[in-house]
Design an enzyme around this catalytic site. Structure first.
Site, PDB file in Angstrom:
ATOM      1  N   ASN A 118       0.829  -1.203   0.000  1.00 49.90           N
ATOM      2  CA  ASN A 118       0.000   0.000   0.000  1.00 49.90           C
ATOM      3  C   ASN A 118       0.866   1.258   0.000  1.00 49.90           C
ATOM      4  O   ASN A 118       1.053   1.880  -1.043  1.00 49.90           O
ATOM      5  CB  ASN A 118      -0.960  -0.023   1.194  1.00 49.90           C
ATOM      6  CG  ASN A 118      -1.939   1.138   1.172  1.00 49.90           C
ATOM      7  OD1 ASN A 118      -1.903   1.973   0.280  1.00 49.90           O
ATOM      8  ND2 ASN A 118      -2.801   1.201   2.152  1.00 49.90           N
ATOM      9  N   ASP A 119       1.414   1.614   1.158  1.00 50.66           N
ATOM     10  CA  ASP A 119       2.146   2.878   1.265  1.00 50.66           C
ATOM     11  C   ASP A 119       3.291   2.995   0.262  1.00 50.66           C
ATOM     12  O   ASP A 119       3.594   4.093  -0.202  1.00 50.66           O
ATOM     13  CB  ASP A 119       2.696   3.037   2.678  1.00 50.66           C
ATOM     14  CG  ASP A 119       1.580   3.286   3.690  1.00 50.66           C
ATOM     15  OD1 ASP A 119       0.521   3.787   3.279  1.00 50.66           O
ATOM     16  OD2 ASP A 119       1.774   2.968   4.871  1.00 50.66           O
ATOM     17  N   VAL A 120       3.905   1.871  -0.084  1.00 51.45           N
ATOM     18  CA  VAL A 120       5.075   1.927  -0.969  1.00 51.45           C
ATOM     19  C   VAL A 120       4.697   2.246  -2.407  1.00 51.45           C
ATOM     20  O   VAL A 120       5.558   2.404  -3.262  1.00 51.45           O
ATOM     21  CB  VAL A 120       5.889   0.606  -0.939  1.00 51.45           C
ATOM     22  CG1 VAL A 120       6.433   0.351   0.444  1.00 51.45           C
ATOM     23  CG2 VAL A 120       5.075  -0.567  -1.430  1.00 51.45           C
TER      24      VAL A 120
ATOM     25  N   ALA B 138       0.971   3.970   7.427  1.00 47.49           N
ATOM     26  CA  ALA B 138       1.305   5.365   7.701  1.00 47.49           C
ATOM     27  C   ALA B 138       0.070   6.174   8.050  1.00 47.49           C
ATOM     28  O   ALA B 138       0.162   7.345   8.401  1.00 47.49           O
ATOM     29  CB  ALA B 138       2.023   5.974   6.509  1.00 47.49           C
TER      30      ALA B 138
END
Lengths: 465, 102
Positions: free
Chosen positions: A394-396, A435
């Site tokens: 997700n965040d990456v 995050a």
């Protein structure tokens, strides 16, 4: 009994073999040979230790018994552990190294004659300093790793635990450790030695509880480094070259891995250590929670998109490990390849819970390692690819890291997934990632969300291909 | 004036840090997990200290407080040595190249 000089030379040989063991890991072809060198180094070190002792009493039998007992437990774990549980295993193993260092230090403190360190209550100053540093670092490694293990295993919540006055408290404890070591060296008091151990256990615990789940790659690497420094400290006490070399190798190895992981998140080491990331900006995530339209699809749509693609890039993340979807994924890729579609894998440095986590899982599922690429090798290829298949990451992939300076992840290197012609995003819900921020990718024109369990969705797509 | 042997050990230590630094940077990122498990196994060479501690008792008293800690450390380090090397072996065996004949 062999002479001290001869055994020192053998210890040096085993130290060199350990260097070769790490050197072997520069490529998968040489890695197995490297592991063999490591085993050889260990066998030499243990054999020499046996030969250099003149005490072949009954105690010797117990040494063998304890080695075999520990060895069979270790072998049993090594064969039974699933690859997805590798982070927990490594954290658990670190705690054992730490505890072993503590025990050796205690033993040396109680019986310094056996190690030629002087007599009890009158231990050589240098040895005492080395011993207490080794014991303190070992204790920190132990309790820190236990917390990391509990968090990874899910026994303890992965969310950061913070409280008021945490940082001043930690600072006071760290200073008190230094003071304790100083007092211990001047007074040789065994009470101070025990207090030092207790305080070190405590600080290891306090240092790791505020660090959240997704920062675990840094934590594990850091504890890896600590276990090395603890071993080196004991190596100085025992005047053992093999232990000093190994300690230095492991210490610097862990430090480099921590550095690589921090860089992958664009955060400073201190920022990670101080912890509490992700808990702070829940409010900012809340305020722009107005409903934005997302396109969601099913396995049929996804299969249709991929069938008409000529190249597909797969972006795995921790979610893939949780869903155990790596085998299903490889079957899907096999089907794609039969249709002459080019498939490659893109791995972000901090995907998963430890360095290299995704690579091991893909290797387990028989994915050839030359189809798996690191971020900087593959990032330019997204623009030319037809479909990006994001599974459990997700965040990456969040483009916000490049566009919004207000975002907490701004500046973090991310995979340029949004440049693909179309993006398939397998996820259970729209909830934000670790995050705590929304992923802009969900709302892009060319993104199709596939709301399902990663493993089930992948299997369904394969059926529809 | 003679040089304290500690200085020699310190030299070995510092040089090893540099060796470690360059060797580890050359490790391919895809093998970072095996790197951690193998470093874990080799740091258990601390077992040599544990063996000395375990054998520190005399033939009348094999078990005294000091040697018991030694024996416990032997068991812990042995778990790590066997577990660490074997699990590394298991992981490395999985890394395969693409088959050309397909």
């Amino acid at each position: 009994m062999i002479s001290a000089n001869l055994s020192a030379i053998f210890y040096l040989v085993s130290g060199v073999l350990f260097i070769l063991a790490l050197r072997g890991l520069s490529s998968p072809e040489t890695s197995r040979q490297g592991n063999f060198f490591g085993i050889l180094g260990m066998v030499i070190a243990i054999t020499v230790t046996f030969l250099s002792t003149d005490n072949f009493s009954t105690g010797f039998i117990f040494v063998i018994i304890f080695i075999l007992a520990g060895g069979s437990i270790g072998a049993f774990i090594a064969y039974r552990i699933p690859m997805t549980a590798m982070p927990e295993l490594v954290a658990g193993f670190h705690s054992l190294v730490g505890l072993a260092a503590v025990f050796v230090a205690i033993s040396a403190f109680l019986n310094p004659e056996a190690f030629n360190l002087g007599t009890q209550g009158n231990i050589k100053l240098g040895s005492l300093i080395e011993m207490s540093i080794g014991a303190a670092v070992g204790a920190i490694t132990f309790s820190g790793s236990v917390i990391a293990f509990l968090k990874l295993q899910g026994i303890m919540s992965g969310s950061p635990i913070t409280f008021k006055g945490q940082h001043p408290l930690n600072a006071i404890i760290l200073i008190s450790i230094i003071v304790l070591i100083y007092l211990l060296c001047t007074t040789q008091s065994s009470n101070l030695f025990w207090i030092l151990l207790v305080v070190s256990f405590l600080i290891g615990f306090l240092l790791i509880i505020p660090i959240g789940g997704a920062d675990m790659p840094v934590v594990i690497s850091m504890l890896n480094s600590y276990s090395g420094w603890a071993a080196a400290g004991i190596g100085f006490t025992l005047e053992n070259t093999a232990l000093i070399i190994t300690g230095a190798l492991v210490g610097s190895s862990g430090a480099i891995l921590s550095y690589i992981m921090c860089k992958g998140m664009n955060r400073s080491f201190f920022n990670v250590i101080l912890g509490g990331f992700g808990a702070t900006d829940e409010t900012s995530g809340e305020k722009n929670k107005e409903q934005r339209p997302v396109k969601s699809g099913n396995a049929d749509d996804a299969a249709f998109l991929m069938k008409n693609a000529s190249s597909v890039i797969i972006v795995p993340g921790y979610g893939m490990a949780v869903a155990q979807a790596q085998h299903a994924l490889r079957e899907m890729v096999d089907t794609l390849k039969k249709n002459d579609i080019k498939v490659s894998y893109a791995i972000h440095p901090v995907a998963g819970r430890m360095p290299g986590h995704m690579n091991v899982l893909l290797a387990e599922a028989n994915v050839p390692y030359d189809e798996v690429f690191e971020l900087e090798e593959i990032n330019n290829d997204f623009a030319n690819a037809d479909v990006a298949f994001v599974i459990g990451a997700n965040d990456v992939t969040n483009p916000v890291a490049k566009t919004d300076p207000q975002s907490p992840i701004y500046g973090m290197p991310v995979l340029d997934v949004e440049k693909c012609k179309s993006v398939l995003f397998v996820k259970r819900s729209l909830s934000p990632g670790y995050a705590g921020i929304d992923n802009d990718l969900f709302y892009k024109e060319n993104t199709l969300m596939l709301f399902a369990d990663a493993k089930k969705m992948t299997e369904d797509i394969t059926k529809n291909l | 004036m003679e040089i304290d042997p500690l200085i020699f050990r310190l030299s070995i230590f510092i040089l090893s840090i540099f060796v470690g630094y360059y060797v580890v940077w050359s490790v391919t990122p895809s093998l970072h997990t095996p790197l951690m498990s193998v470093t874990n196994a080799i740091s258990s060479v601390i077992i040599v200290g544990a063996i000395i501690a375990g054998l520190s008792g005399n033939s009348n008293t094999i078990f005294n407080t000091s040697s018991i800690f030694g024996f416990l450390a032997i068991a812990l380090a042995a778990i790590n040595i066997f577990g660490g090397f074997l699990v590394t072996q298991r992981m490395l065996a999985m890394y395969k190249k693409k088959k050309k004949d397909k």
